[in-house]
Design a protein around this motif. Structure first.
Motif, PDB file in Angstrom:
ATOM      1  N   LEU A 187      -4.888 -33.562  28.360  1.00  0.00           N
ATOM      2  CA  LEU A 187      -3.772 -32.738  28.819  1.00  0.00           C
ATOM      3  C   LEU A 187      -2.740 -33.657  29.458  1.00  0.00           C
ATOM      4  O   LEU A 187      -3.078 -34.425  30.365  1.00  0.00           O
ATOM      5  CB  LEU A 187      -4.243 -31.698  29.836  1.00  0.00           C
ATOM      6  CG  LEU A 187      -5.488 -30.878  29.471  1.00  0.00           C
ATOM      7  CD1 LEU A 187      -5.796 -29.878  30.580  1.00  0.00           C
ATOM      8  CD2 LEU A 187      -5.310 -30.163  28.148  1.00  0.00           C
ATOM      9  N   GLY A 205      -2.956 -30.532  25.198  1.00  0.00           N
ATOM     10  CA  GLY A 205      -2.475 -29.516  26.115  1.00  0.00           C
ATOM     11  C   GLY A 205      -1.504 -30.110  27.108  1.00  0.00           C
ATOM     12  O   GLY A 205      -1.187 -31.310  27.073  1.00  0.00           O
ATOM     13  N   SER A 236      -4.134 -26.569  18.311  1.00  0.00           N
ATOM     14  CA  SER A 236      -4.384 -25.705  19.459  1.00  0.00           C
ATOM     15  C   SER A 236      -4.096 -26.474  20.745  1.00  0.00           C
ATOM     16  O   SER A 236      -4.557 -27.604  20.912  1.00  0.00           O
ATOM     17  CB  SER A 236      -5.841 -25.234  19.450  1.00  0.00           C
ATOM     18  OG  SER A 236      -6.125 -24.459  20.587  1.00  0.00           O
ATOM     19  N   ARG A 237      -3.314 -25.869  21.638  1.00  0.00           N
ATOM     20  CA  ARG A 237      -2.949 -26.538  22.886  1.00  0.00           C
ATOM     21  C   ARG A 237      -3.260 -25.654  24.090  1.00  0.00           C
ATOM     22  O   ARG A 237      -3.049 -24.437  24.044  1.00  0.00           O
ATOM     23  CB  ARG A 237      -1.447 -26.888  22.896  1.00  0.00           C
ATOM     24  CG  ARG A 237      -1.101 -28.172  22.183  1.00  0.00           C
ATOM     25  CD  ARG A 237       0.405 -28.386  22.082  1.00  0.00           C
ATOM     26  NE  ARG A 237       0.999 -27.471  21.130  1.00  0.00           N
ATOM     27  CZ  ARG A 237       1.030 -27.675  19.824  1.00  0.00           C
ATOM     28  NH1 ARG A 237       0.509 -28.781  19.318  1.00  0.00           N
ATOM     29  NH2 ARG A 237       1.587 -26.790  19.002  1.00  0.00           N
ATOM     30  N   ARG A 238      -3.752 -26.284  25.168  1.00  0.00           N
ATOM     31  CA  ARG A 238      -3.949 -25.588  26.430  1.00  0.00           C
ATOM     32  C   ARG A 238      -2.704 -25.768  27.288  1.00  0.00           C
ATOM     33  O   ARG A 238      -2.169 -26.872  27.377  1.00  0.00           O
ATOM     34  CB  ARG A 238      -5.140 -26.166  27.204  1.00  0.00           C
ATOM     35  CG  ARG A 238      -6.477 -26.104  26.509  1.00  0.00           C
ATOM     36  CD  ARG A 238      -7.543 -26.572  27.484  1.00  0.00           C
ATOM     37  NE  ARG A 238      -8.856 -26.681  26.869  1.00  0.00           N
ATOM     38  CZ  ARG A 238      -9.992 -26.609  27.550  1.00  0.00           C
ATOM     39  NH1 ARG A 238      -9.963 -26.448  28.857  1.00  0.00           N
ATOM     40  NH2 ARG A 238     -11.158 -26.716  26.935  1.00  0.00           N
ATOM     41  N   TYR A 239      -2.291 -24.689  27.927  1.00  0.00           N
ATOM     42  CA  TYR A 239      -1.137 -24.772  28.823  1.00  0.00           C
ATOM     43  C   TYR A 239      -1.599 -24.434  30.239  1.00  0.00           C
ATOM     44  O   TYR A 239      -1.974 -23.305  30.538  1.00  0.00           O
ATOM     45  CB  TYR A 239      -0.030 -23.831  28.362  1.00  0.00           C
ATOM     46  CG  TYR A 239       0.661 -24.344  27.118  1.00  0.00           C
ATOM     47  CD1 TYR A 239       1.516 -25.433  27.198  1.00  0.00           C
ATOM     48  CD2 TYR A 239       0.432 -23.771  25.876  1.00  0.00           C
ATOM     49  CE1 TYR A 239       2.141 -25.942  26.066  1.00  0.00           C
ATOM     50  CE2 TYR A 239       1.058 -24.260  24.734  1.00  0.00           C
ATOM     51  CZ  TYR A 239       1.905 -25.349  24.840  1.00  0.00           C
ATOM     52  OH  TYR A 239       2.519 -25.853  23.721  1.00  0.00           O
ATOM     53  N   THR A 240      -1.578 -25.443  31.097  1.00  0.00           N
ATOM     54  CA  THR A 240      -2.064 -25.311  32.468  1.00  0.00           C
ATOM     55  C   THR A 240      -0.993 -25.791  33.433  1.00  0.00           C
ATOM     56  O   THR A 240      -0.100 -26.562  33.071  1.00  0.00           O
ATOM     57  CB  THR A 240      -3.343 -26.148  32.680  1.00  0.00           C
ATOM     58  OG1 THR A 240      -3.006 -27.549  32.630  1.00  0.00           O
ATOM     59  CG2 THR A 240      -4.374 -25.877  31.594  1.00  0.00           C
ATOM     60  N   SER A 283      -2.161 -20.566  30.414  1.00  0.00           N
ATOM     61  CA  SER A 283      -3.512 -20.031  30.217  1.00  0.00           C
ATOM     62  C   SER A 283      -4.455 -20.361  31.367  1.00  0.00           C
ATOM     63  O   SER A 283      -5.543 -19.783  31.456  1.00  0.00           O
ATOM     64  CB  SER A 283      -4.105 -20.561  28.910  1.00  0.00           C
ATOM     65  OG  SER A 283      -4.193 -21.978  28.942  1.00  0.00           O
ATOM     66  N   HIS A 284      -4.049 -21.299  32.229  1.00  0.00           N
ATOM     67  CA  HIS A 284      -4.916 -21.701  33.339  1.00  0.00           C
ATOM     68  C   HIS A 284      -4.066 -22.148  34.517  1.00  0.00           C
ATOM     69  O   HIS A 284      -3.133 -22.943  34.350  1.00  0.00           O
ATOM     70  CB  HIS A 284      -5.834 -22.855  32.909  1.00  0.00           C
ATOM     71  CG  HIS A 284      -6.756 -23.329  33.998  1.00  0.00           C
ATOM     72  ND1 HIS A 284      -7.994 -22.769  34.239  1.00  0.00           N
ATOM     73  CD2 HIS A 284      -6.617 -24.326  34.910  1.00  0.00           C
ATOM     74  CE1 HIS A 284      -8.576 -23.390  35.247  1.00  0.00           C
ATOM     75  NE2 HIS A 284      -7.760 -24.342  35.671  1.00  0.00           N
TER      76      HIS A 284
END
Length: 325
Positions: A187, A205, A236-240, A283-284
């Motif tokens: 990330l 991410g 697919s990516r996480r966005y925090t 998302s977090h």
């Protein structure tokens, strides 16, 4: 901890006047007991006597003489005391280190906590820290060095048998073990155009900080645009993002809201802000509990207490999450 589509984590007090074995382990184990999905550890190896003079406008939660426990050591301690929480860096400055050594540390942590490691990476901002670590020549090109070192991490974690040739680091064929069985998500932090492009091209991410929901949504939109341009639209990516948490018994007004970048106020006010982050695509949320780590605002008194920090987490679980379930 999950509420609807958004999950929550807790920043450990590893960079805090409270930094100690007990405070770090207590925060990590309480976070898991309450159902938070991750714990996060921040990073600085050193500060220098001129840091505050050199960066007078830098918003930082503690004094520059504050103890800074190595984030991967802190996370390893929590790994041994927990079973489920993910273990993330928020964020590790990669370009001022030897990337092969960092790859080994992260892979070793993954061996202790399989599938639970998140590699949050930033480019850094303190030039004297780079010089103190023998990496001063990289500071002006730390973005390029970070990209190259991410490639080295992934090479070490997959197949380093052909070695690596780069501008900042090169090595011949090596045996590297252990390797993460399922990889380690990377990330990337960043707010500049170049930083967001790095997220799109090299990140799994995004890990933001000091963003309000509108700015978070704008960053996500730009990352997705840049990802499409570089052929990674389907990745697919996480966005925090990292936010301060300070639950109050009374509503706060605009003068205490600080532009919406923190979760401050009554449970109802905090829940409303979380819903806005959720709608923006985050998302977090990693919670930097003000009672554990201090405030980035110098005008706010940093009265720190592990007990008060735990009470904040318990209140969040009991009073905030039901409002956004």
């Amino acid at each position: 901890m999950t509420s609807g589509a958004i999950t929550f984590g807790v920043k450990l007090p590893n960079l805090s006047p409270l930094a100690s074995r007990d405070s770090i382990l207590t925060t990590g184990t309480v976070a898991e007991r309450l159902g938070f999905t991750a714990v996060w550890a921040s990073d600085h190896v050193v500060f220098t006597p001129t840091t505050e003079h050199d960066h007078p406008d830098r918003r930082f939660p503690v004094g520059f003489d504050t103890p800074a426990v190595d984030p991967l050591v802190a996370l390893a301690a929590v790994a041994g005391a927990t079973e489920r929480v993910e273990l993330g860096t928020s964020v590790l400055v990669l370009a001022n280190r030897n990337p092969v050594v960092v790859a080994k540390a992260w892979a070793s942590l993954d061996l202790l906590a399989p599938g639970r490691v998140l590699a949050g990476i930033g480019t850094g901002w303190q030039e004297n820290e780079f010089h103190a670590l023998g990496a001063g020549d990289r500071f002006r090109r730390r973005g390029s060095a970070t990209v190259e070192f991410i490639d080295i991490l992934r090479t070490c974690w997959s197949d380093p048998s052909d070695g690596f040739t780069g501008e900042f680091c090169s090595f011949g064929p090596i045996h590297f073990a252990p390797r993460p069985a399922a990889g380690i998500p990377i990330l990337l932090a960043g707010r500049s155009d170049r930083g967001l492009r790095r997220v799109a091209s090299h990140g799994d991410g995004f890990h933001g900080t000091n963003l309000n929901p509108a700015a978070a949504g704008e960053a996500i939109a730009r990352i997705e645009k840049y990802a499409a341009a570089c052929g990674r639209a389907t990745a697919s990516r996480r966005y925090t993002t990292l936010c301060e948490l300070d639950l109050r018994d009374r509503p706060v007004g605009p003068d205490e809201d600080h532009g919406g970048i923190h979760l401050v106020g009554t449970p109802e006010q905090v829940a409303e802000r979380i819903r806005a982050f959720d709608a923006a695509g985050i998302s977090h949320l990693a919670l930097r509990v003000r009672a554990l780590s201090g405030s980035t605002r110098k005008e706010i008194s940093n009265r720190l207490s592990v007990r008060a920090g735990v009470e904040q987490l318990e209140r969040f679980e009991a009073e905030v999450t039901p409002l956004i379930a």
